[in-house]
Design a protein around this motif. Structure first.
Motif, PDB file in Angstrom:
ATOM      1  N   TRP A  96       0.817  -1.216   0.000  1.00  0.00           N
ATOM      2  CA  TRP A  96       0.000   0.000   0.000  1.00  0.00           C
ATOM      3  C   TRP A  96       0.854   1.271   0.000  1.00  0.00           C
ATOM      4  O   TRP A  96       0.547   2.240  -0.697  1.00  0.00           O
ATOM      5  CB  TRP A  96      -0.937   0.011   1.218  1.00  0.00           C
ATOM      6  CG  TRP A  96      -2.220  -0.718   1.000  1.00  0.00           C
ATOM      7  CD1 TRP A  96      -3.048  -0.625  -0.087  1.00  0.00           C
ATOM      8  CD2 TRP A  96      -2.830  -1.678   1.868  1.00  0.00           C
ATOM      9  NE1 TRP A  96      -4.136  -1.454   0.061  1.00  0.00           N
ATOM     10  CE2 TRP A  96      -4.034  -2.115   1.246  1.00  0.00           C
ATOM     11  CE3 TRP A  96      -2.500  -2.207   3.112  1.00  0.00           C
ATOM     12  CZ2 TRP A  96      -4.892  -3.044   1.825  1.00  0.00           C
ATOM     13  CZ3 TRP A  96      -3.350  -3.139   3.694  1.00  0.00           C
ATOM     14  CH2 TRP A  96      -4.526  -3.548   3.059  1.00  0.00           C
ATOM     15  N   LEU A  97       1.937   1.258   0.783  1.00  0.00           N
ATOM     16  CA  LEU A  97       2.736   2.477   0.946  1.00  0.00           C
ATOM     17  C   LEU A  97       3.434   2.889  -0.344  1.00  0.00           C
ATOM     18  O   LEU A  97       3.351   4.055  -0.758  1.00  0.00           O
ATOM     19  CB  LEU A  97       3.771   2.267   2.059  1.00  0.00           C
ATOM     20  CG  LEU A  97       4.700   3.460   2.340  1.00  0.00           C
ATOM     21  CD1 LEU A  97       3.907   4.640   2.884  1.00  0.00           C
ATOM     22  CD2 LEU A  97       5.809   3.066   3.316  1.00  0.00           C
ATOM     23  N   VAL A  98       4.118   1.947  -0.971  1.00  0.00           N
ATOM     24  CA  VAL A  98       4.882   2.288  -2.178  1.00  0.00           C
ATOM     25  C   VAL A  98       3.967   2.743  -3.315  1.00  0.00           C
ATOM     26  O   VAL A  98       4.235   3.775  -3.947  1.00  0.00           O
ATOM     27  CB  VAL A  98       5.776   1.113  -2.605  1.00  0.00           C
ATOM     28  CG1 VAL A  98       6.511   1.448  -3.909  1.00  0.00           C
ATOM     29  CG2 VAL A  98       6.786   0.785  -1.510  1.00  0.00           C
ATOM     30  N   PRO A  99       2.873   2.024  -3.617  1.00  0.00           N
ATOM     31  CA  PRO A  99       1.966   2.542  -4.651  1.00  0.00           C
ATOM     32  C   PRO A  99       1.384   3.907  -4.299  1.00  0.00           C
ATOM     33  O   PRO A  99       1.145   4.728  -5.202  1.00  0.00           O
ATOM     34  CB  PRO A  99       0.864   1.471  -4.717  1.00  0.00           C
ATOM     35  CG  PRO A  99       1.538   0.222  -4.320  1.00  0.00           C
ATOM     36  CD  PRO A  99       2.498   0.642  -3.235  1.00  0.00           C
ATOM     37  N   TRP A 100       1.153   4.176  -2.996  1.00  0.00           N
ATOM     38  CA  TRP A 100       0.641   5.487  -2.606  1.00  0.00           C
ATOM     39  C   TRP A 100       1.628   6.581  -3.001  1.00  0.00           C
ATOM     40  O   TRP A 100       1.232   7.617  -3.573  1.00  0.00           O
ATOM     41  CB  TRP A 100       0.377   5.526  -1.100  1.00  0.00           C
ATOM     42  CG  TRP A 100      -0.268   6.810  -0.655  1.00  0.00           C
ATOM     43  CD1 TRP A 100      -1.587   7.127  -0.692  1.00  0.00           C
ATOM     44  CD2 TRP A 100       0.409   7.972  -0.135  1.00  0.00           C
ATOM     45  NE1 TRP A 100      -1.785   8.400  -0.218  1.00  0.00           N
ATOM     46  CE2 TRP A 100      -0.579   8.950   0.127  1.00  0.00           C
ATOM     47  CE3 TRP A 100       1.745   8.272   0.130  1.00  0.00           C
ATOM     48  CZ2 TRP A 100      -0.266  10.199   0.648  1.00  0.00           C
ATOM     49  CZ3 TRP A 100       2.054   9.525   0.644  1.00  0.00           C
ATOM     50  CH2 TRP A 100       1.048  10.465   0.891  1.00  0.00           C
TER      51      TRP A 100
END
Length: 391
Positions: free
Chosen positions: A147-151
């Protein structure tokens, strides 16, 4: 403090003194190094399950398991120390369009160690329980990177289709790697614990494989429109095998674990279908993987003729091939067809050779210091310099 002790010891090596200062080993440490654990991990798992008996092979696999565990602890110490002592220098990592993707290598590097605990200590219940605890930590890390990296990718990073490569898969794939491990561990645990693992495994599979297939579709378009990636990222084509092989392997392990986990429950009829459906799904993905394997070989041959510089990305020759090999080996066991077993044996030999070559060259690069570089820092320093000169 233990991380600083490691840095102090390593800084006494003459080649590492070529860095500006000993602490540069911490400040410049990047998550790319966890791909070493990924490659070493999948290699020892497959060597330990080689379909033919070879004297000393299991002992070699166990030795690699110990080495991999030590390396993972050292790398985690260095990575943690970077965020603790060089927080401002670590923050640009999240905004870097390539380096941030390698955060997904951390949970993927842990899974071989989790599986190794059960594989090498099958008669010790404590090992299975430790593996279970580590698995839940890994699942949390997989969701975090997923979730963090795509965000950051959607909101802060600079991307374009022509600069897209297979590294986009790295933050997405950890969830399905954890899913494959869930099915493997569930077969060694009591039903109550196995049920939660199997359910979580299928959920993680759903949060990874469909997204990865979408990325592969876009990657196909990118290759058609903009041709091969830069030679520095030439190995990234092999990363396409990762989600395909792991997705197939997860279907097989979860399918094998589900009937045992849900026996005597309301889910038993559905769980009994998981095995045969898993084999069918794995066969379909295996065929897709064979297409990508042949494509990666041809494209790499072209890149080699153009000049393929060594970097840590060469570990992309190992883990993606390894998980595809694991799926092939398991298909041989599930279908009883010797072709899959023979094909897997051939790939294991090739994998062991590739891992040896890349490990030697990585050790050489570490020894001489030229692999200890953080591109995100160079990018941040360039932006700062440009902003200063424009004033």
């Amino acid at each position: 403090m233990s991380s600083l002790v490691v840095v102090h010891i390593m800084s006494s090596w003459k080649p590492l003194n070529r860095l500006h200062s000993p602490v540069e080993l911490v400040r410049q440490f990047t998550p790319n190094w966890f791909t070493v654990n990924m490659g070493t991990g999948i290699t020892f798992l497959l060597l330990a399950q080689f379909p033919a008996h070879i004297t000393g092979l299991h002992a070699l696999a166990y030795g690699l398991f110990i080495v991999d565990a030590v390396l993972f602890a050292v790398f985690m110490g260095l990575f943690t120390a970077r965020w603790v002592f060089f927080t401002q220098d670590a923050m640009p990592l999240l905004r870097h369009p390539v380096q941030s993707m390698f955060l997904g290598a951390i949970p993927m590097a842990l899974i071989p160690l989790v599986n190794g605990l059960v594989l090498f200590y099958p008669a010790q219940p404590l090992a299975a329980q430790w593996a279970l605890h580590l698995w839940w930590i890994d699942a949390a890390l997989s969701l975090l990177t997923g979730w963090l990296v795509p965000w950051y990718q959607f909101t802060a990073q600079d991307h374009s289709l022509d600069r897209m490569t297979g590294v986009w898969l790295l933050p997405v794939v950890p969830a399905e790697v954890a899913a494959s491990s869930a099915g493997y561990l569930a077969q060694h645990l009591p039903a109550a614990q196995a049920q939660s693992l199997v359910v979580a495994g299928y959920a993680l599979w759903g949060m990874s494989v469909p997204i990865a297939m979408g990325i592969l579709t876009v990657l196909y378009l990118r290759l058609a429109l903009h041709k091969l990636p830069p030679k520095e990222l030439g190995v990234s084509t092999w990363l396409s095998l990762g989600p395909i092989g792991t997705g197939a392997f997860a279907l097989l392990t979860l399918g094998a674990a589900a009937p045992q986990a849900f026996v005597g429950t309301i889910m038993a009829p559905v769980a009994n279908l998981a095995g045969p459906l898993g084999v069918i799904g794995a066969l379909i993905l295996w065929g897709l993987g064979l297409w990508w394997l042949a494509t990666a070989i041809v494209l790499t041959a072209i890149q080699v003729r153009r000049g393929l510089p060594f970097n840590l990305g060469w570990w992309g020759f190992t883990f993606p091939v390894g998980v595809y090999t694991a799926a092939s080996l398991t298909l041989g066991l599930r279908t009883g067809m010797p072709f899959f077993t023979a094909f897997a044996a051939m790939l294991i030999v090739a994998l062991a050779g590739a891992c040896t070559v890349v490990a030697v060259r990585s050790a050489h690069g570490l020894w001489h210091g030229h692999l200890v570089q953080a591109p995100c820092l160079r990018s941040a320093e360039l932006v700062t310099a440009q902003a200063t000169s424009s004033r």
